[in-house]
Design an enzyme around this catalytic site. Structure first.
Site, PDB file in Angstrom:
ATOM      1  CG  ASN A 187     -67.022  30.928  24.081  1.00  0.00           C
ATOM      2  OD1 ASN A 187     -66.809  30.975  22.792  1.00  0.00           O
ATOM      3  ND2 ASN A 187     -66.353  31.143  25.239  1.00  0.00           N
ATOM      4  CG  HIS A 233     -60.056  34.596  20.889  1.00  0.00           C
ATOM      5  ND1 HIS A 233     -59.579  33.774  21.797  1.00  0.00           N
ATOM      6  CD2 HIS A 233     -58.975  35.542  20.490  1.00  0.00           C
ATOM      7  CE1 HIS A 233     -58.350  34.201  22.152  1.00  0.00           C
ATOM      8  NE2 HIS A 233     -58.040  35.222  21.424  1.00  0.00           N
ATOM      9  CE1 TYR A 257     -59.010  29.345  21.586  1.00  0.00           C
ATOM     10  CE2 TYR A 257     -59.494  28.683  19.470  1.00  0.00           C
ATOM     11  CZ  TYR A 257     -59.971  29.460  20.397  1.00  0.00           C
ATOM     12  OH  TYR A 257     -60.997  30.207  20.565  1.00  0.00           O
ATOM     13  CE  LYS A 300     -64.182  31.412  20.664  1.00  0.00           C
ATOM     14  NZ  LYS A 300     -64.446  31.159  21.724  1.00  0.00           N
ATOM     15  CD  GLU A 311     -54.515  35.615  21.346  1.00  0.00           C
ATOM     16  OE1 GLU A 311     -55.267  36.301  21.113  1.00  0.00           O
ATOM     17  OE2 GLU A 311     -54.760  34.735  22.305  1.00  0.00           O
TER      18      GLU A 311
HETATM   19  P1  IDP Z   1     -61.579  32.535  26.913  1.00  0.00           P
HETATM   20  O1  IDP Z   1     -62.034  32.466  25.383  1.00  0.00           O
HETATM   21  O2  IDP Z   1     -62.592  33.388  27.770  1.00  0.00           O
HETATM   22  O3  IDP Z   1     -60.192  33.190  27.063  1.00  0.00           O
HETATM   23  P2  IDP Z   1     -60.420  29.916  27.380  1.00  0.00           P
HETATM   24  O4  IDP Z   1     -60.293  29.272  28.873  1.00  0.00           O
HETATM   25  O5  IDP Z   1     -59.098  30.551  26.903  1.00  0.00           O
HETATM   26  O6  IDP Z   1     -61.364  30.954  27.506  1.00  0.00           O
HETATM   27  O7  IDP Z   1     -61.027  28.906  26.441  1.00  0.00           O
HETATM   28  C1  IDP Z   1     -60.817  28.962  25.231  1.00  0.00           C
HETATM   29  C2  IDP Z   1     -62.047  28.753  24.362  1.00  0.00           C
HETATM   30  O8  IDP Z   1     -62.028  27.296  24.503  1.00  0.00           O
HETATM   31  C3  IDP Z   1     -63.319  29.203  25.075  1.00  0.00           C
HETATM   32  O9  IDP Z   1     -63.759  30.511  24.717  1.00  0.00           O
HETATM   33  C4  IDP Z   1     -64.183  28.076  24.658  1.00  0.00           C
HETATM   34  O10 IDP Z   1     -64.677  28.503  23.318  1.00  0.00           O
HETATM   35  C5  IDP Z   1     -63.545  26.889  24.611  1.00  0.00           C
HETATM   36  N1  IDP Z   1     -63.564  26.022  25.884  1.00  0.00           N
HETATM   37  C6  IDP Z   1     -63.087  26.411  27.086  1.00  0.00           C
HETATM   38  N2  IDP Z   1     -63.371  25.651  28.012  1.00  0.00           N
HETATM   39  C7  IDP Z   1     -64.215  24.749  27.513  1.00  0.00           C
HETATM   40  C8  IDP Z   1     -65.080  23.646  27.996  1.00  0.00           C
HETATM   41  O11 IDP Z   1     -64.805  23.348  29.034  1.00  0.00           O
HETATM   42  N3  IDP Z   1     -65.814  22.849  27.207  1.00  0.00           N
HETATM   43  C9  IDP Z   1     -65.868  23.479  25.678  1.00  0.00           C
HETATM   44  N4  IDP Z   1     -65.268  24.522  25.101  1.00  0.00           N
HETATM   45  C10 IDP Z   1     -64.571  25.115  26.200  1.00  0.00           C
HETATM   46 MG    MG Z   2     -58.353  32.258  26.198  1.00  0.00          MG
END
Ligand code: IDP
Ligand code: MG
Length: 149
Positions: free
Chosen positions: A112, A115, A49, A9, A126
């Protein structure tokens, strides 16, 4: 062989951690099968997404993923989806275990670093988004027999 789609990312790109992220997955034993440096546009971000459309963080997530070039990678191996997610750590870096990418290198859920697909079906979906018209290479490593039983 199971495949997973990994994205380095924009925060990892900006922080010079691209190959730290990819290297940890490579060292795990996963085999690199596709690699691209690309700028994600809004349409691509929304397609990738789609499951999060309507959530409060969706607009910020689209801004984040389109804010700088990213690296898209296909890794393959036994249980590649689960193995990659384990090496990445939990979505929220402060909840991710030490020793994981997010647990060692991140602090905030919206920064974070990486992905990884959450199922083999989503991986194929994807990969189609990020590698349409680009090669994913089917190859064997000489070391595969020391990684895969
Ligand atoms: P993942 O990346 O661990 O699969 P997902 O729930 O699919 O997590 O969420 C996709 C991405 O959306 C996350 O990696 C993060 O970057 C972002 N995200 C998820 N929840 C939040 C939130 O509560 N606040 C801000 N960004 C979020
Ligand atoms: Mg995810």
């Amino acid at each position: 062989m199971e495949r997973t789609l990994i994205l380095v990312k924009p925060d990892a790109m900006q922080r010079g951690l691209a190959f730290e992220v990819l290297g940890r997955l490579e060292r795990r034993g996963l085999r690199l099968a596709g690699l691209r440096l690309l700028q994600v546009d809004e349409a691509m971000a929304k397609r990738h997404y789609a499951e999060h459309e309507g959530k409060p963080f969706f607009a910020g997530l689209v801004d984040y993923i389109t804010s700088a070039p990213i690296i898209a990678a296909v890794f393959e191996g036994t249980g590649a989806v689960e193995a990659a997610r384990q090496t990445m750590g939990a979505t929220k870096p402060t909840a991710a275990a030490p020793g994981t990418i997010r647990g060692d290198l991140g602090l905030e859920i919206g920064r974070n670093l990486v992905h990884g697909s959450d199922s083999p079906q989503n991986a194929e979906r994807e990969i189609a988004i990020f590698f349409e018209g680009h090669p994913v290479i089917d190859w064997r490593r000489d070391t595969d027999r020391w990684v895969f039983e």
